[in-house]
Design an enzyme around this catalytic site. Structure first.
Site: not given
Length: 285
Positions: A111, A121, A123-124, A155, A185, A268
């Site tokens: 951010h 964002h 992730n791998t 892109h 939503h 967890g």
């Protein structure tokens, strides 16, 4: 199908990628605008009581980054009944009778201070159960004020990274990202997309790992030029307000829909590490 050597190789590479990104972000802080001290990551180990852990790295209040987290983990244990059921429904072999799992990956959310600089964002990850293995991940750009040339650069970089690994990979995984990063939503996407993939097992572990490395290696070339270009651009109260409202949308998505958030909390893992994706400040109009 223990795949210990492959699991070790994947976990080590995710850790190397984490180190490279942390170093690049701290270098960007050194070059950033302002007279305050450049930001630095606070690093602490994380532990999963059932097995494994990782590194949580968070920078707050920097010149360029308002908050950024770059987490690495390698964890193992047994799946909860709910996770078993969900994976069995996806067709993961053997998971109904053997709930053991291992997973490793890197997760990043940034951010930015300047509203013209897009949030991002990435992730791998690799996931293993006794009956199966697969890779997943992706990256998406989340500007509050979209700039067409920045979207195109992001892109284009991802398209080039995908091309050597599958002629249809970019189109497939872009479409998947458009679907995955949609906020039902609100009836809109959370950003301008990117790529997303999961359950990638072509039967060739080396090929799938090579593609996952390509996705990780494309991240800095896709994102850093945008941050460098926008970090000193003038902005006012209206732009900051738009940024905070967009962060509210981002928080809604991550808490309600994000698959990684749900899995991390259900298994967890350290809650602070799982929820590091949330912005430091947000608002709702």
């Amino acid at each position: 199908m223990q795949m210990q050597a492959e699991r070790d190789e994947a976990a080590a590479w995710f850790r190397v990628l984490r180190d490279r990104i942390v170093a690049a972000f701290e270098a960007l802080e050194d070059a950033g605008p302002g007279s305050n001290a450049p930001g630095r990551f606070e690093v602490r180990p994380t532990q999963r009581p059932e097995g494994g852990g990782g590194l949580m790295s968070v920078m707050r209040g920097g010149r360029v980054f308002e908050k950024v987290g770059v987490n690495w983990s390698a964890v193992h244990g047994t799946l909860s009944p709910a996770a078993q059921q969900a994976m069995a429904a996806r067709g993961v072999p053997g998971v109904k009778t053997d709930p053991r799992f291992w997973a490793s990956g890197i997760s990043l959310v940034a951010h930015m201070q300047n509203p013209h600089a897009p949030a991002v964002h990435m992730n791998t990850r690799m996931f293993w159960t006794p009956g199966a293995w697969w890779f997943g991940g992706g990256t998406d750009l989340n500007p509050c004020l979209e700039i067409a040339e920045d979207t195109a650069h992001f892109h284009d970089t991802l398209r080039a990274a995908c091309a050597p690994h599958g002629t249809d990979y970019y189109d497939r995984f872009k479409a998947w990202a458009d679907e995955y990063f949609f906020v039902p939503h609100r009836g809109r996407a959370r950003g301008v997309g990117g790529i997303f993939y999961d359950d990638l097992n072509s039967g060739d572990w080396q090929a799938d790992f090579a593609f996952t490395r390509a996705v990780g290696e494309a991240f800095l070339p896709a994102f850093l030029p945008l941050a460098e270009k926008r970090m000193a651009q003038p902005w006012g109260e209206a732009e900051k307000d738009a940024q905070l409202i967009h962060r509210g949308l981002y928080a809604e998505y991550n808490l309600v829909y994000d698959r990684g958030t749900k899995f991390g909390l259900a298994t967890g893992h350290d809650a602070e590490a799982v929820l590091m994706s949330l912005p430091p400040l947000a608002k709702w109009a």
